[in-house]
Design an enzyme around this catalytic site. Structure first.
Site, PDB file in Angstrom:
ATOM      1  N   SER A   6      37.380  27.198  45.470  1.00 28.58           N
ATOM      2  CA  SER A   6      38.549  28.002  45.857  1.00 28.58           C
ATOM      3  C   SER A   6      39.116  27.648  47.222  1.00 28.58           C
ATOM      4  O   SER A   6      40.235  28.058  47.539  1.00 28.58           O
ATOM      5  CB  SER A   6      38.182  29.479  45.843  1.00 28.58           C
ATOM      6  OG  SER A   6      37.750  29.838  44.549  1.00 28.58           O
TER       7      SER A   6
ATOM      8  N   ASP B 173      37.233  34.772  35.652  1.00 32.35           N
ATOM      9  CA  ASP B 173      37.391  35.152  37.047  1.00 32.35           C
ATOM     10  C   ASP B 173      36.186  36.012  37.394  1.00 32.35           C
ATOM     11  O   ASP B 173      35.516  36.539  36.513  1.00 32.35           O
ATOM     12  CB  ASP B 173      38.696  35.940  37.231  1.00 32.35           C
ATOM     13  CG  ASP B 173      39.177  35.855  38.669  1.00 32.35           C
ATOM     14  OD1 ASP B 173      38.351  35.634  39.559  1.00 32.35           O
ATOM     15  OD2 ASP B 173      40.391  36.014  38.895  1.00 32.35           O
TER      16      ASP B 173
ATOM     17  N   HIS C 278      41.350  41.689  39.212  1.00 30.02           N
ATOM     18  CA  HIS C 278      42.057  41.940  40.463  1.00 30.02           C
ATOM     19  C   HIS C 278      43.315  42.766  40.289  1.00 30.02           C
ATOM     20  O   HIS C 278      43.935  43.158  41.267  1.00 30.02           O
ATOM     21  CB  HIS C 278      42.411  40.616  41.130  1.00 30.02           C
ATOM     22  CG  HIS C 278      41.225  39.828  41.574  1.00 30.02           C
ATOM     23  ND1 HIS C 278      40.764  38.716  40.889  1.00 30.02           N
ATOM     24  CD2 HIS C 278      40.369  40.009  42.606  1.00 30.02           C
ATOM     25  CE1 HIS C 278      39.695  38.240  41.486  1.00 30.02           C
ATOM     26  NE2 HIS C 278      39.421  39.015  42.531  1.00 30.02           N
TER      27      HIS C 278
ATOM     28  N   CYS D 173      41.688  35.196  43.719  1.00 31.84           N
ATOM     29  CA  CYS D 173      41.914  35.501  42.306  1.00 31.84           C
ATOM     30  C   CYS D 173      42.133  34.211  41.510  1.00 31.84           C
ATOM     31  O   CYS D 173      43.114  33.499  41.716  1.00 31.84           O
ATOM     32  CB  CYS D 173      43.125  36.398  42.160  1.00 31.84           C
ATOM     33  SG  CYS D 173      43.553  36.694  40.443  1.00 31.84           S
TER      34      CYS D 173
END
Lengths: 405, 620
Positions: free
Chosen positions: B318, B355, B359, B372
């Site tokens: 990420s 995920d 979110h 996210c």
């Protein structure tokens, strides 16, 4: 038979060359018999035998055929130079060797011969006039091509020998003295300017006086003089702008005594060896400098130290006398030969011998910068010995044909 | 031009005169040397034989950014042997003293003899004190053997900095051939790191002494009263951008972990710390490296010799999302109001991409803050491969960061061309892109590239070439030579920077941010966590961040291999390192849960390191 030999066989060249090779072999044996290069003597003996065969073959080949095939030989040898650049071995910092089996071949030694032959071929053409600037330029480019390739190796010493051969040849062929001065002075001035301002001014004065006495037209003389002044100042300004390490490199080239890591050390030791030889020498195999190996790689470029130390002044003079006989005979031959090609070739070979000898012995005596060129016939090295033997063969061939046009 | 006739008599005469003149000069010189000065030279050659002895320069010192000496030199003793003077009968005796096999010594003598039988050659480097005293005692019984004092590297700080400093090693035959005339058998030469890269500055220039000896080999004195001697020139000193304290802390925080830490000063590109863990002790490489040490380091399955900071090629997870966010914003694919509703997974074709959390509705800032995945999966499909790769390339991915050590990997940044080449045209689908959106899949980066990228994020696109050496102090001219490094800028709008950097700030500073464990007391930190899945065990933990948020002074990347979440494992390490750099010490009262063994968190007032082992909690 006897009269035939007298008429066609060049005894002077043949016997002096053999005598010099013998002195070389004796010296190489002394310098190497108890070192790791112990087999150098046998190798050199083998090379001498190969060289002898090459010499006889060259002598037996009709001069006309040599002349006709000179361009082919020239370009063939140049292609060898290119190949060596691509795949050659690196020895002492330059890529100039071919490895074939256990032996190394150095093509640049043979290119000296082929370049001279090509140059002579060109200059002896009836449509070439030495008075024409374009023809002189063409002649010069025959020499500059191999020089450029050899500079890429890089081997400065060998490159210089080409120029040293070309200038006397052009002079011989009739280029005006003025042009010789014009060609010769700029590099001289450049070197003088690098040495120092005083040297520069002194050399410039000599150039000026020479130009004055040549009595060429004032305009050309002033131009040449002006060009020299500009080159000198330019070189000095450029030198100041160079980084320190490059300045050091140049000053080391001009004065190897500054560089005891390499050349300077050899010169110190060479002078001690020759000087300590005295009048009669220390006796064969009894030279302490030689036997204790104080001169690294003595059997190649510093071979003159061996007879200098072990046979003294007398031995050194004998070698010089042999060279003097060879060179004066070569010059005489160039003069009496009837055909132009033979004359240029004889003069070029003489110039090559002379330059190598003066520079090589000069550097052993601490008179010349160490530029690593061999002493003809004496230095260890198969390629150079073979190329000198070929040159001897050519000289003898020219002698045999000296009366033909 | 007037020319003379070919081969004229006049010219023959002139050339003959030139020849005679040349001979006259040679004969004159011979007469001078061999007659006039003959006695002098004779004396020199009989009594004095001149030997050239190399004097080694002292290798340059290395200082850190605070001017603290980190690489010093200490004396070391080598056994030198002059082949011509050595009596072979003493071979077994020498072998016993040196604890070295006879064959090994014989081989060394053979090689030395080939080079120059008159020059002393190194037989054994860095002998220990007992050997030295035995040798001193038997010196007279071993002609041709002597002891030479040299210097070896000595490391003064607790920081290892092994991969970045590098070590010197005896020159190999291959290097001897390649590096040219300066070196000779037995010399040492920088092998990796800055020791290799800056070899020609550090090494200095050898000096030479000319010693006169008599026929028995006894030294009479200096030849020519030492006038020909050339003193050695000591090597130049390197001043590094490295902060040895931060380096040491980062190393201790990485103890028992595989991974890397790279911290860069975004204001000039200076590398503050560069750690590859596990590392090794450079002291083992100064002097003689035992074969056992070599074998142990080479066989270690954790590969301590491998520089993870510049050579690993892992997906960044990420931490790479800012690239996609910038590509989307700059290409006007989305704006700050664009929202996606995250239900905790994303279905594309018949594959489901997961995920960590649900979110809900997120915009780009929140998507960075909360990391996210669903948002970025979809964004990737909207932006497309090449616009994304173009931005990645601008930030230096897929190419060498061009740092001043030699060991570096360019990584991999896939493009349409790349996929066409690997899989064939039309044989790959958009599905390949989805994972790239969250920094997974066929994407390879080095921690150095990540730190460089973080520095650009900190600097709003202004980039300085990352470098370890700040300047070189030239002892010969007494001047500092600055090293020129590249500097450039990429164009991204101020608005895009604001959004992306705000997302990074919130990731650390706001509730719900994944990187909160990187917080530092009193300073705003921005960052991004990454948890990169890999087929060989647990995920790799990544964290990149910079601080202070408004005027960044440090940009950092932390990678811990195979441990789990970036927020839990990498972020706390980054926080402590940044704190140490910005405050000069750790000021927080409570240490974070480091989940690893640490040391060197504090320094005592006298500056000597205080080794305090602090046990983390999670892995006990």
């Amino acid at each position: 038979m006897n009269s035939f030999f007298k008429e066609y066989f060049d005894h002077t060249v043949f016997w002096t060359a053999l005598a010099l090779i013998a002195v070389g072999l004796i010296s190489i044996y002394s310098a190497t018999f108890d070192t790791q290069a112990g087999r150098s003597f046998e190798h050199q003996l083998l090379w001498a035998a190969i060289g002898f065969v090459l010499m006889i073959l060259t002598l037996a080949t009709p001069l006309r055929i040599i002349q006709r095939s000179s361009y082919v030989a020239y370009f063939l040898s140049l292609s060898l130079l290119i190949v060596v650049l691509a795949i050659g071995r690196k020895v002492y910092g330059s890529t100039s060797w071919f490895g074939i089996g256990g032996f190394g071949i150095q093509p640049s030694e043979f290119v000296k011969v082929t370049t001279l032959l090509a140059l002579a071929s060109y200059l002896s053409r009836s449509d070439v006039s030495i008075g024409k600037a374009t023809d002189v330029l063409k002649a010069f480019s025959i020499v500059l091509l191999p020089v450029a390739l050899i500079m890429l190796q890089p081997d400065l010493g060998t490159s210089i020998t080409f120029i040293a051969m070309a200038l006397p040849v052009l002079y011989w062929a009739g280029v005006s003295q003025f042009l010789v001065v014009a060609l010769l002075t700029p590099p001289l001035i450049a070197i003088a300017a690098l040495v120092g301002t005083t040297t520069f001014i002194v050399v410039l004065a000599i150039v000026g006086i020479t130009l004055y006495f040549l009595r060429e037209d004032t305009f050309s003389a002033s131009v040449i003089f002006g060009v020299n002044v500009v080159i000198g100042i330019f070189v000095q300004v450029m030198y100041e702008k160079l980084p320190l390490y490059q300045q050091k490199r140049i000053s080391t080239f001009l004065n190897p005594n500054n560089d005891p890591l390499g050349a300077g050390y050899n010169v110190i030791q060479a002078k001690v060896a020759i000087g300590s030889g005295g009048l009669l020498g220390k006796g064969y195999l009894h030279g302490t400098q030689t036997q204790l190996n104080f001169i690294p790689k003595q059997w190649t470029d510093f071979i003159f130290c061996v007879p200098g130390e072990e046979f003294g002044f007398v031995g050194a003079i004998v070698i010089l006398v042999l060279f003097a006989i060879l060179l004066l005979h070569g010059l005489k031959l160039a003069h009496i030969v009837k055909n132009k090609f033979g004359s240029v070739v004889a003069l070029g070979i003489t110039a090559l011998f002379a330059f190598h000898m003066f520079v090589n012995i000069g550097m052993s005596l601490g008179l010349m910068p160490v530029i690593g060129i061999p002493l003809p016939f004496l230095s260890y090295g198969g390629s150079s010995l073979c190329s000198y033997m070929i040159m001897v063969g050519i000289l003898m061939n020219v002698y045999a044909n000296r009366k033909e046009y | 031009m007037i020319t003379e006739e070919f081969g004229s008599s006049r010219r023959k005469t002139i050339l003959t005169i030139v020849l005679w003149l040349g001979f006259a000069v040679l004969v004159g010189r011979l007469y001078q040397l061999q007659y006039i000065y003959s006695a002098e030279y004779g004396k020199k050659s009989e009594e004095n034989s001149i030997r050239k002895v190399v004097e080694e320069p002292i290798r340059g010192y290395v200082y850190d950014r605070k001017g603290e000496l980190i690489v010093d030199n200490r004396p070391s003793y080598s056994v030198m042997l002059t082949p011509i003077d050595f009596d072979k009968k003493n071979l077994s005796f020498l072998s016993w003293i040196l604890k070295m096999p006879e064959d090994a010594i014989r081989e060394k003598i053979k090689r030395a003899r080939q080079y120059n039988p008159f020059a002393p050659a190194r037989i054994k480097r860095d002998i220990d004190f007992p050997t030295l005293s035995v040798l001193e005692e038997y010196k007279d019984k071993l002609p041709g053997v002597k002891i030479q004092t040299e210097s070896k590297r000595y490391y003064t700080t607790p920081a290892h900095a092994s991969h970045l400093l590098g070590y010197v090693k005896e020159i190999s035959d291959y290097q001897l051939e390649k590096l040219g005339d300066y070196y000779q058998q037995g010399d040492v030469v920088g092998s990796i790191g800055i020791e290799a890269k800056y070899e020609k500055y550090l090494r200095g220039e050898k000096g030479f002494e000319f010693i006169s000896q008599n026929a028995k080999g006894q030294i009479i004195g200096n030849f020519n009263n030492g006038k020909d001697d050339i003193p050695p020139k000591d090597g130049l000193d390197l001043h590094l951008a490295i902060d040895a304290d931060v380096q040491a802390l980062a190393e201790s925080l990485m103890t028992n972990r595989r991974g890397a830490v790279v911290a860069i000063d975004p204001n000039n590109g200076g590398v503050i710390a560069m750690v590859s863990s596990p590392d090794y002790n450079l002291t083992d490489f100064s002097g003689v490296t035992s074969p056992e040490t070599w074998k142990a380091l080479n066989d270690d399955q954790n590969k301590p010799l491998f520089n993870r900071a510049t050579l690993t090629r892992y997906p960044p997870g990420s931490t790479f999302k800012m690239i996609l966010a910038i590509a989307a914003l700059e290409n006007h694919v989305i704006d700050e109001n664009f929202r996606i509703v995250c239900h905790g997974s994303f279905k594309f074709g018949n594959r489901i991409f997961k995920d960590e959390h649900v979110h809900g509705s997120v915009n780009v800032v929140e998507a960075i803050q909360k990391s996210c995945n669903v948002f970025f999966y979809q964004l990737m499909l909207k932006v497309g491969l090449d616009p994304w790769a173009d931005v990645g390339k601008e930030f230096g991915f897929g190419q060498l960061a061009d740092i001043d050590i030699l060991e570096e990997n360019p990584g991999l940044l896939p493009t349409t061309d790349y996929f066409n080449r690997v899989y064939g045209k039309g044989k790959w689908t958009q599905g390949y892109l989805v994972s790239l959106g969250i920094g997974q899949g066929e994407l390879g980066v080095t921690p150095l590239q990540m730190a460089d990228y973080t520095a650009m994020l900190a600097n709003k696109g202004h980039h300085y070439q990352p470098h370890i050496v700040d300047y070189i102090y030239n002892k010969w001219t007494h001047k500092s030579d600055t090293v020129a490094y590249k500097e450039d800028s990429i164009h991204v709008s101020e608005h895009t920077w604001d959004l992306v950097r705000e997302g990074m700030r919130r990731a650390v500073m706001s509730p719900g941010g994944t990187g909160w464990e990187a917080r530092i007391p009193g300073i705003e930190v921005a960052g991004k966590t990454g948890t990169a899945q890999n087929p060989h065990g647990k995920s790799h933990a990544w964290f990149i961040g910079f601080a202070p948020y408004d005027h960044p002074k440090i940009a950092i990347c932390v990678l811990v291999e195979n441990v789990g979440y970036g927020g839990s494992f990498a972020a706390p390490i980054a926080g402590l390192c940044m704190e140490k750099y910005l405050y000069g010490e750790i000021i927080r009262n409570q240490l974070p849960a480091l989940r690893t063994t640490t040391a060197l968190l504090h320094r005592e007032s006298n500056g000597t390191p205080h080794v305090a082992a602090v046990q983390g909690s999670a892995h006990q």
